[in-house]
Write a protein that holds these residues in place. Structure first.
Motif, short mmCIF file in Angstrom:
data_model
loop_
_atom_site.label_atom_id
_atom_site.label_comp_id
_atom_site.label_asym_id
_atom_site.label_seq_id
_atom_site.Cartn_x
_atom_site.Cartn_y
_atom_site.Cartn_z
N GLU A 87 -2.77 0.08 2.55
CA GLU A 87 -3.78 0.39 3.56
C GLU A 87 -5.09 -0.33 3.28
O GLU A 87 -5.77 -0.77 4.21
N SER A 118 -1.19 6.90 2.33
CA SER A 118 -1.71 6.02 3.37
C SER A 118 -1.18 6.44 4.73
O SER A 118 -0.33 7.33 4.84
N THR A 164 -0.32 1.72 10.81
CA THR A 164 -0.18 2.12 9.41
C THR A 164 0.27 0.92 8.59
O THR A 164 0.69 -0.11 9.15
#
Length: 282
Positions: A17, A48, A222
């Motif tokens: 991330e 994350s 993501t």
């Protein structure tokens, strides 16, 4: 890059991330109201993405949180700092949810360090692109299933001795469980399995007072995205949804919170669908 897309970028699995551009938005958007006051949540894949956003939101709502992560130490420590900034404790557990021994250790350490487990969030997952079924190796099939569905079984089995009447389990599915994805055959199959697992487990545990529900996100920004798709796909990620954009992790975490707290007290075996308006995925 389009106005609603992302800069071209590529990462190795499982993704980081802290290296994403732009950074995903995980911060809670509203003040907490004590909906998880003095409870304990265990979140897999909590370093994350959706897992981080969920862990931090749970902390804002009053929970201590244990997060499980595979290898992304920097991301995990950033999540820990964010949870602690909300005034709650955070236990970081490094290991592979595909290993039942580790799952038992993670649950044991959570119970020992934080005193109880009220909420289990099964969120850890992986995906790999293959445009032809003949490209998918036996090793990839086994690995994807081991992480994405075996790990759910292992975590629930390990947690059951510590889950009392009123506990909640929330599983992370995907829009691909019902819509499918031609380039993510094994991943989509595991998400279909999670759908059936969630509904079956909900029926099995209802008499124990344990509710089991799930969240089936659509395209969410993501680390899994730049770690999975080629740069040109990343640049246009999410733009084909009716809303014309990808979602952010904090737009999904609120679904996990709803299913983890008493607001959803008459729901079990159900899924929420934060997917940007994809009617075929609901």
């Amino acid at each position: 890059m389009s106005d609603d897309g992302f800069p071209s970028q590529r990462q190795d699995q499982p993704g980081r991330e802290h290296a994403m551009r732009p950074a995903p938005d995980y911060a809670p958007r509203f003040p907490g109201s004590g909906r998880l006051a003095d409870q304990v949540a265990l979140v897999t894949g909590g370093d994350s993405g959706i897992g981080r956003a969920t862990a931090v939101l749970f902390a804002r709502e009053g929970a201590d949180v244990a997060i499980v992560h595979l290898a992304e130490d920097r991301d995990a420590q950033e999540t820990r700092a964010a949870v602690e900034a909300e005034g709650r404790r955070c236990l970081v557990l490094r290991g592979d949810v595909g290993d039942p021994v580790f799952c038992r250790e993670a649950v044991g350490r959570t119970h020992e360090s934080l005193g109880r487990i009220d909420v289990l969030v099964n969120n850890a997952g992986e995906q790999h692109v293959a445009q032809d079924i003949e490209e998918i190796t036996p090793e990839q099939i086994e690995r994807t299933f081991r992480t994405n569905i075996f790990g759910f079984f292992y975590m629930v089995q390990a947690a059951m001795p510590h889950l009392a009447d009123g506990a909640r389990i929330v599983n992370c599915g995907s829009v691909t469980a019902v819509r499918g994805s031609p380039g993510l055959l094994d991943y989509s199959a595991t998400k279909g399995a999670i759908l059936a697992f969630t509904r079956s487990l909900a029926s099995s545990l209802a008499e124990k007072g344990i509710r089991v529900n799930g969240v089936a996100p659509g395209p969410i920004w993501t680390p899994l995205i730049p770690a999975t798709f080629p740069e040109e796909k990343v640049a246009e990620f999410g733009t084909s949804t009716p809303m014309g954009r990808a979602g952010q992790p904090n737009e999904v975490a609120s679904c996990f919170l709803f299913l983890a707290c008493a607001d959803s007290s008459y729901m079990t075996g159900q899924f929420l669908h934060p997917n940007g308006g994809d009617a075929f995925g609901s």
